[in-house]
Enzyme design. Structure first.
Site, short mmCIF file in Angstrom:
data_model
loop_
_atom_site.label_atom_id
_atom_site.label_comp_id
_atom_site.label_asym_id
_atom_site.label_seq_id
_atom_site.Cartn_x
_atom_site.Cartn_y
_atom_site.Cartn_z
CG ASN A 132 -2.27 -0.61 0.95
OD1 ASN A 132 -2.70 -0.67 -0.19
ND2 ASN A 132 -2.93 -1.07 1.99
CB SER A 151 -5.58 -7.67 2.17
OG SER A 151 -5.48 -6.44 2.87
CD GLU A 152 -1.18 -10.71 5.60
OE1 GLU A 152 -0.75 -9.94 6.47
OE2 GLU A 152 -1.83 -11.73 5.85
CB CYS A 153 -0.54 -3.47 3.97
SG CYS A 153 -1.07 -3.07 5.64
CG ASN A 154 0.71 -6.69 -1.77
OD1 ASN A 154 0.10 -6.46 -2.82
ND2 ASN A 154 1.99 -6.95 -1.74
#
Length: 824
Positions: free
Chosen positions: A444, A714-717
């Site tokens: 992100n 979503s793991e900032c992705n």
């Protein structure tokens, strides 16, 4: 560092007499960017455009407003690399001892920095003088980049640039001369003064001219020795009696005793720029403890289970003995360094979220803080100087760790890797023709840079791996072509992760050079590599991967300190960066009432806002020391590679009793060249016996109860996550309008997918199904569709330098027993 003299003139008299910097020519003769001193006065012209606010910065130099950005040379040969035949380059203290102190004639040493515009301006004129054949008979000419030998340069009294020091072999330093472009014309005369006065000591008069001031200390010592020999020769009886007294065992004069409490330690040139200790001690031997009790492994003391573990461990060690565990040291290191803080049967498997700090690492950090006084670095007092020196030593250590030439790269400390990425976005030379192109699988924090491109009228484009491969090989026609009407050079930026933080896929670092080669005279591509998830377990060599910008986060590397990152930036890129905010230590001079300021000369000083987190920066060297204790980053790479490979193979083979797989694993673990394309992350979904996805949030809660530290979501992705899970971005956008509050956390969404397939379907597979159907593509709704639940996140297990086989074995055992044949 730039030293100033003179005073500010009244506001109405802002002209070439405003200031006289020691480092360069009078202001009326300066032109940006060749001079290291920039006098900046800003007038902001806001020209509203629909949806965009554009800000133009005008720089006043010598009475002329210049709105064009600084430019860098496009030559492959750097300015400091020209006229190589005139100089001997010194990079180590051993080189200095050999080339300078061991020379056969006086040596003139030019001190420079690749980022110093004053050095760049003076260098061609200095080379003209150095070419003089008569001078070359009398002097040897050496040049040293201060960033290669920072501590040594400080010890030689180099506190400003550009400078030249003259050394006499056997005697040492004779004199140091300031050599900005305005004074280079006096250099030959100054060198001739030294040449014509051998054996003399020298100083500088108030105008900077070299003058002889009597015999040098070495010459005096030589005369005193000759006089002593003469006196002894004239008094042979006295000398004879003295020698006989010593021969009979009489007392001889003893050498002075060393001060109590001091010891001497020697250092090598490889330690240049790193802190050295005044005492030495042998490291304690490391014993390798064997696993003897099932109670310490995180599983019940069952004979069958214990036998399974022992059998699996024996097979693993037979296969990976040369890669796993740092030669067996992990068995003793883990409980002492990390396990001591963990509860029984806990397993830390979130290294991409944060690395773990070690006990000995913390001990070393706080021992240094207890025994040293560190103060604000913006002063010359003892505590301030100690801080400044330590911070610069860490900068150099960081560059060497990534094999980055200090003449080519510099380190800017930031609050985090995100802070480093934000700095790139804020300062990049965007224009209306710029494009921010990035790999879809970026974090992100990389995606957020696009807001700056849009703010300046540019555009952005998210691309996949296949697109990039076609682009760099010139087969897809993907080059961005700016409008032909502009006379200025357009700069565009491409960003990709060395390893994505979602599935751990590693992307080709060769892209860096390939994309830079896509540049033209009027359009330059610069490359940003997000290395935050990569460098904790993989080696990065910036001499082979010359990215323009690289960001790192230190807590991901070795756990402590947090809140500290760095932007490693090419020196050539710095003049292009448009720094807007200034304050604290970034500015050398400023006025309050008028909009006037002078930025500091050193790029890191200009780019770092205010006082850096100096205690945290000083602590970094103990983190790097921990990596070296394990054998270096290549040993860590082997260690996590073995664990990742074994764990993937076990997890991918788990089956329900009906034969269906228990997990869907993302990434490139099954690639034939898996070590080159897959990092130490295993990202997966738990699957039910009917193929539907089990709740990843339920897994997270249950795993936490059993002591597993893993991460879900979503793991900032979003790019990687939604691609793997088959979620359309329009579906995510629709979801945003349906959320009812900040805490409304949605785990699954209902979407339409082609009928007849119960698997998690990728968006690309949906399109392929439509194209392969017999239905007219103008009416895709006629394809047989059904409503399915698609998750918006997954489970991420990530391994690191202190991961153990026990961690991985217990995870496999937990999933196998907890979720086999489970529907809810």
């Amino acid at each position: 560092m730039i030293r100033w003299r003179g005073s500010l003139q009244p506001r109405a008299a802002v002209d070439s007499k405003l200031l006289t910097p020691v480092c360069s020519t009078p202001l009326a003769k300066r032109s940006h960017p060749s001079c290291s001193c920039r006098f900046v006065r800003h007038n902001h012209i806001v020209r509203p455009t629909p949806g965009i606010v554009q800000t133009r910065t005008l720089i006043k130099t010598a009475g002329v407003f210049d709105s064009s950005p600084a430019t860098t040379t496009t030559d492959t040969e750097k300015w400091w690399q020209k006229n190589k035949d005139l100089w001997i380059e010194v990079k180590t203290t051993q080189d200095f001892d050999r080339e300078v102190l061991g020379a056969d004639r006086p040596v003139a040493v030019e001190w420079f920095a690749s980022w110093c515009h004053g050095c760049q301006k003076a260098y061609p004129e200095i080379c003209k003088i150095v070419q003089d054949s008569e001078l070359r008979k009398s002097f040897k000419f050496v040049k040293i980049c201060v960033d290669d030998m920072q501590a040594f340069a400080r010890a030689q009294g180099i506190t400003a640039l550009p400078r030249m020091s003259v050394y006499q072999p056997g005697e040492g330093l004779l004199v140091t001369i300031d050599v900005p472009a305005s004074r280079v014309k006096h250099l030959k005369m100054n060198l001739n003064v030294i040449k014509m006065n051998p054996g003399q000591a020298f100083t500088l008069d108030p105008n900077g001219f070299v003058v002889a001031v009597g015999k040098s200390q070495a010459a005096k010592a030589k005369e005193d020795k000759a006089k002593a020999i003469e006196e002894l020769s004239a008094n042979k009886g006295g000398l004879f009696e003295h020698l006989m007294k010593v021969a009979k065992g009489g007392a001889a004069t003893a050498p002075p005793a060393s001060p109590v409490g001091t010891s001497i330690s020697s250092g090598s040139d490889s330690d240049e720029g790193q802190a050295t200790s005044t005492t030495t001690r042998s490291p304690s031997p490391v014993s390798v403890a064997s696993v003897s009790s099932s109670d310490s492994l995180g599983w019940p003391a069952s004979l069958n289970l214990g036998a399974m573990y022992n059998l699996d461990k024996a097979g693993f060690m037979q296969r990976y003995r040369n890669e796993y565990g740092y030669g067996g040291a992990i068995e003793a290191l883990y409980p002492a360094e990390v396990g001591v803080r963990m509860k029984p049967r806990e397993h830390y498997m979130d290294y991409t979220g944060s690395g773990v700090y070690c006990q000995s690492q913390l001990d070393a950090v706080f021992q240094e803080l207890r025994t040293n006084m560190f103060g604000n670095p913006h002063s010359a007092n003892p505590s301030s100087t100690a801080t400044s020196n330590s911070v610069e030593d860490v900068r150099l250590q960081l560059l060497r760790y990534f094999n980055a030439d200090p003449a080519e790269y510099l380190v800017v400390f930031t609050r985090s890797a995100t802070g480093a990425l934000k700095m790139v976005g804020e300062t990049f030379p965007w224009s209306k023709d710029s494009q921010f192109r990035y790999l879809r699988e970026n974090h992100n924090s990389v995606l957020g840079i696009r807001e700056y491109a849009l703010q300046h009228g540019g555009a952005f484009q998210a691309v996949d791996e296949r697109y990039v491969e076609e682009w760099v090989h010139g087969t897809g026609g993907h080059d961005h072509v700016p409008s032909s009407g502009s006379e200025d050079v357009t700069y565009s930026l491409f960003a990709f992760p060395a390893e994505d933080n979602f599935a751990g896929v590693k992307y080709p670092l060769s892209w860096v050079r390939d994309i830079q080669k896509r540049s033209t005279d009027k359009h330059k591509w610069m490359v940003l590599v997000d290395a935050a998830a990569y460098v904790p377990t993989q080696p990065l060599d910036l001499s082979a991967t010359p990215a323009d910008f690289v960001d790192v986060a230190f807590y991901k590397m070795f756990g402590y300190p947090t809140g500290l990152g760095a932007l490693i930036v090419k020196v050539d890129a710095v003049p292009l960066l448009r720094k807007v905010f200034w304050g604290g230590g970034t500015v050398a001079l400023a006025t309050s009432r008028e909009n006037f300021h002078v930025l500091k000369c050193k790029p890191s000083d200009k780019l770092e806002d205010g006082t850096v987190a100096f205690l945290d920066i000083i602590a970094l060297k103990h983190g790097f020391a921990m990596i070296q204790k394990l054998g270096g980053i290549n040993k860590i790479q082997q260690h996590v590679g073995a664990l990742t490979e074994w764990t993937y193979e076990r997890l991918s083979n788990l089956r329900h009793t009906n034969g269906q797989p228990m997990l869907a694993i993302f990434g490139k673990h099954n690639h034939p060249n898996r070590r080159q394309v897959q990092g130490a992350i295993i990202n997966f979904e738990i699957l039910k016996p009917d193929g539907n996805v089990f709740s990843y949030k339920t897994f997270e809660r249950e795993a936490a109860v059993e002591g597993f530290h893993v991460r879900t979501g979503s793991e900032c992705n979003p790019g990687a996550c939604y691609t793997y899970l088959g979620v359309e971005e329009t579906e995510v956008e629709d979801l945003a309008g349906k959320k009812e509050g900040c805490d409304d956390d949605v785990e699954f969404i209902e979407v339409e997918r082609p009928a007849g397939d119960n698997k998690v379907i990728h968006s690309s597979e949906l399109l392929r199904s439509i194209m392969n159907s017999a239905v007219n593509l103008g009416h895709p709704a006629e394809v047989a569709m059904k409503w399915v639940q698609v998750p918006l996140g997954s489970v991420r297990v990530s391994l690191g330098h202190m991961s153990t086989f026990e961690d991985c074995w217990c995870l496999v055992d937990f999933i196998s027993h907890k979720y086999r044949d489970r529907m809810e």
